[in-house]
Write an enzyme that holds these catalytic residues in place. Structure first.
Site, PDB file in Angstrom:
ATOM      1  N   TRP A   1       7.136   5.395  -2.813  1.00 10.73           N
ATOM      2  CA  TRP A   1       6.573   6.404  -3.725  1.00 10.73           C
ATOM      3  C   TRP A   1       7.526   6.673  -4.881  1.00 10.73           C
ATOM      4  O   TRP A   1       7.090   6.841  -6.028  1.00 10.73           O
ATOM      5  CB  TRP A   1       6.234   7.690  -2.974  1.00 10.73           C
ATOM      6  CG  TRP A   1       5.219   7.474  -1.903  1.00 10.73           C
ATOM      7  CD1 TRP A   1       5.348   7.778  -0.575  1.00 10.73           C
ATOM      8  CD2 TRP A   1       3.912   6.880  -2.033  1.00 10.73           C
ATOM      9  NE1 TRP A   1       4.211   7.415   0.115  1.00 10.73           N
ATOM     10  CE2 TRP A   1       3.319   6.859  -0.753  1.00 10.73           C
ATOM     11  CE3 TRP A   1       3.196   6.357  -3.110  1.00 10.73           C
ATOM     12  CZ2 TRP A   1       2.036   6.349  -0.529  1.00 10.73           C
ATOM     13  CZ3 TRP A   1       1.921   5.836  -2.878  1.00 10.73           C
ATOM     14  CH2 TRP A   1       1.358   5.841  -1.609  1.00 10.73           C
TER      15      TRP A   1
ATOM     16  N   ASP B   1       8.457  15.036  -6.563  1.00  9.77           N
ATOM     17  CA  ASP B   1       7.247  14.697  -5.815  1.00  9.77           C
ATOM     18  C   ASP B   1       7.457  15.240  -4.407  1.00  9.77           C
ATOM     19  O   ASP B   1       8.237  14.704  -3.627  1.00  9.77           O
ATOM     20  CB  ASP B   1       7.062  13.172  -5.803  1.00  9.77           C
ATOM     21  CG  ASP B   1       5.938  12.725  -4.857  1.00  9.77           C
ATOM     22  OD1 ASP B   1       5.252  13.594  -4.277  1.00  9.77           O
ATOM     23  OD2 ASP B   1       5.757  11.500  -4.713  1.00  9.77           O
TER      24      ASP B   1
ATOM     25  N   LYS C   1      -1.380  16.102   2.804  1.00 13.66           N
ATOM     26  CA  LYS C   1      -0.361  16.058   3.854  1.00 13.66           C
ATOM     27  C   LYS C   1       0.017  17.408   4.426  1.00 13.66           C
ATOM     28  O   LYS C   1       0.509  17.453   5.535  1.00 13.66           O
ATOM     29  CB  LYS C   1       0.867  15.307   3.380  1.00 13.66           C
ATOM     30  CG  LYS C   1       0.606  13.817   3.394  1.00 13.66           C
ATOM     31  CD  LYS C   1       1.220  13.100   2.239  1.00 13.66           C
ATOM     32  CE  LYS C   1       0.746  11.664   2.186  1.00 13.66           C
ATOM     33  NZ  LYS C   1       0.982  11.085   0.880  1.00 13.66           N
TER      34      LYS C   1
HETATM   35  C1  LIG Z   1       1.191  10.082   0.045  1.00 18.73           C
HETATM   36  C2  LIG Z   1       2.224  10.171  -0.996  1.00 18.73           C
HETATM   37  C3  LIG Z   1       1.988   9.791  -2.331  1.00 18.73           C
HETATM   38  C4  LIG Z   1       0.684   9.211  -2.781  1.00 18.73           C
HETATM   39  O1  LIG Z   1      -0.280  10.185  -2.816  1.00 18.73           O
HETATM   40  P1  LIG Z   1      -1.741   9.911  -3.371  1.00 18.73           P
HETATM   41  O2  LIG Z   1      -2.321  11.279  -3.360  1.00 18.73           O
HETATM   42  O3  LIG Z   1      -2.404   8.952  -2.431  1.00 18.73           O
HETATM   43  O4  LIG Z   1      -1.632   9.352  -4.743  1.00 18.73           O
HETATM   44  C5  LIG Z   1       3.005   9.959  -3.245  1.00 18.73           C
HETATM   45  N1  LIG Z   1       4.197  10.462  -2.884  1.00 18.73           N
HETATM   46  C6  LIG Z   1       4.460  10.823  -1.612  1.00 18.73           C
HETATM   47  C7  LIG Z   1       5.801  11.377  -1.271  1.00 18.73           C
HETATM   48  C8  LIG Z   1       3.491  10.689  -0.634  1.00 18.73           C
HETATM   49  O5  LIG Z   1       3.752  11.045   0.630  1.00 18.73           O
END
Ligand SMILES: *Cc1c(COP(=O)(O)O)cnc(C)c1O
Length: 354
Positions: free
Chosen positions: A98, A166, A190
């Site tokens: 990511w 993020d 999540k």
């Molecule tokens: C799951 C995840 C993403 C991707 O998320 P999407 O909503 O599918 O674009 C990006 N960064 C982290 C840390 C993640 O766990």
């Protein structure tokens, strides 16, 4: 009874599922799926959802919260576009898939990315802590929890530069100090709600300062804030379920209580991984994630027997990401410690069988 250790979309509280299901059939006389986003009943949902994000995370005044679509993957682009300043240069930490995605997308919109540290040399099994931060950067970006590898920052980078994170896979799992950040973004699926919504927590003084020549209206956080997350049709159902989950979170002690429970769950499982002679934790001990616990079997030839054992116990979602193999137990807020105990018991029993 299923024990869902999936990494995302993931488990939410059962009561949230029930209330969400009820609202599909009846939300003030209509289905939540057909109600206009401009209707006062939905505007009230959006307003409360934003308020509860602020309450749950103790967001200080001078910050705004918006709900958008596009997932954290669009967040990579949004972060770069909105935080770009005169240097057009930013510092990133490469701690996995990511983080690399964020780097790639920032470059695409014209940010000169300096990778200040990377753990790629060891397949991202640790958080790099040795780096220097140049002063001519517009901002610093990191990924607080590396969902795929199972590493997590226990101390956030310290800097005077605008800090961007993020936080998709550990937001609402622990108490954070939002005032240290200019921008936090997180996909909902999540710890917050169903896939479809993404939240942005942005410092108001960072809005409208981009030097990017390219700025689609939808991606401009200033416009999103000005329009109160209603620039276009928001992900109505996703926001509604996020609201249900936020109410449930706050009724159950809030983020500080979740942090205690998450530490207890992670400790229980890591202790078993370390004690059990058949398993090894995948990442450096000090960087272990409390959200995504990664481990491997020492003897791969045991894997089909182990897989049968956990499946028979009602466990789902345990295989590691396709890029890492092994196992990954995701311990998001809604996963009860009883489910972790079931997994620990399976591991103990598997060892005792020889
Ligand atoms: C799951 C995840 C993403 C991707 O998320 P999407 O909503 O599918 O674009 C990006 N960064 C982290 C840390 C993640 O766990």
């Amino acid at each position: 009874m299923k024990h869902n250790f999936g990494a995302g979309p993931c488990i939410l509280p059962q009561t949230v599922f029930e209330k969400a299901a009820a609202a599909v059939l009846d939300f003030n006389g209509l289905s939540i799926l057909e109600v206009s986003h401009r209707h006062k009943d939905f505007v009230a949902v959006m307003d409360e959802a934003i308020e509860l994000v602020k309450k749950a995370l103790n967001v200080p005044t001078g910050y705004s919260v918006v709900f958008m679509q596009g997932g954290a993957s669009l967040g990579f682009t949004i972060a770069a576009l909105n935080m770009m300043r005169d240097n057009k240069r930013a510092g990133y930490f490469n701690t996995g898939t990511w983080a690399s995605g964020a780097i790639k997308e920032a470059k695409k919109v014209g940010v000169d990315v300096s990778v200040l540290a990377s753990s790629e040399d060891k397949n991202f099994n640790y958080i790099p802590k040795d780096y220097t931060i140049p002063s001519d950067l517009d901002y610093l970006h990191f990924t607080s929890n590396n969902t795929i590898y199972g590493t997590q920052y226990k101390q956030f980078p310290v800097t005077d530069l605008p800090l961007v994170c993020d936080m998709s896979s550990d937001i609402f799992s622990q108490v954070i100090d939002v005032s240290k950040f200019d921008l936090i973004y997180a996909g909902a699926q999540k710890n917050l709600g169903p896939a479809g919504a993404t939240i942005y927590i942005v410092k108001d003084s960072a809005l409208g300062k981009s030097t990017s020549p390219f700025m689609p209206s939808y991606l401009d956080l200033k416009q999103q804030v000005d329009k109160e997350s209603m620039l276009n049709t928001p992900p109505v159902f996703s926001v509604y379920v996020a609201l249900l989950n936020l109410r449930n979170l706050l009724e159950n002690g809030g983020v500080s209580e979740m942090e205690k429970r998450n530490i207890a769950k992670a400790t229980l499982l890591y202790n078993e991984i370390d004690r059990n002679t058949l398993f090894t934790g995948s990442v450096k001990t000090e960087d272990r994630s409390n959200m995504n616990v990664t481990f491997t079997l020492n003897d791969e030839s045991n894997s089909s027997a182990f897989d049968s054992a956990w499946k028979a116990a009602g466990i789902v979602g345990l295989p590691g990401h396709r890029s890492t193999g092994g196992y990954r137990a995701s311990l998001y807020n809604a996963l009860p410690i009883e489910s972790v105990q079931v997994l620990v018991d399976v591991m103990k029993h598997f060892e005792s069988q020889g």
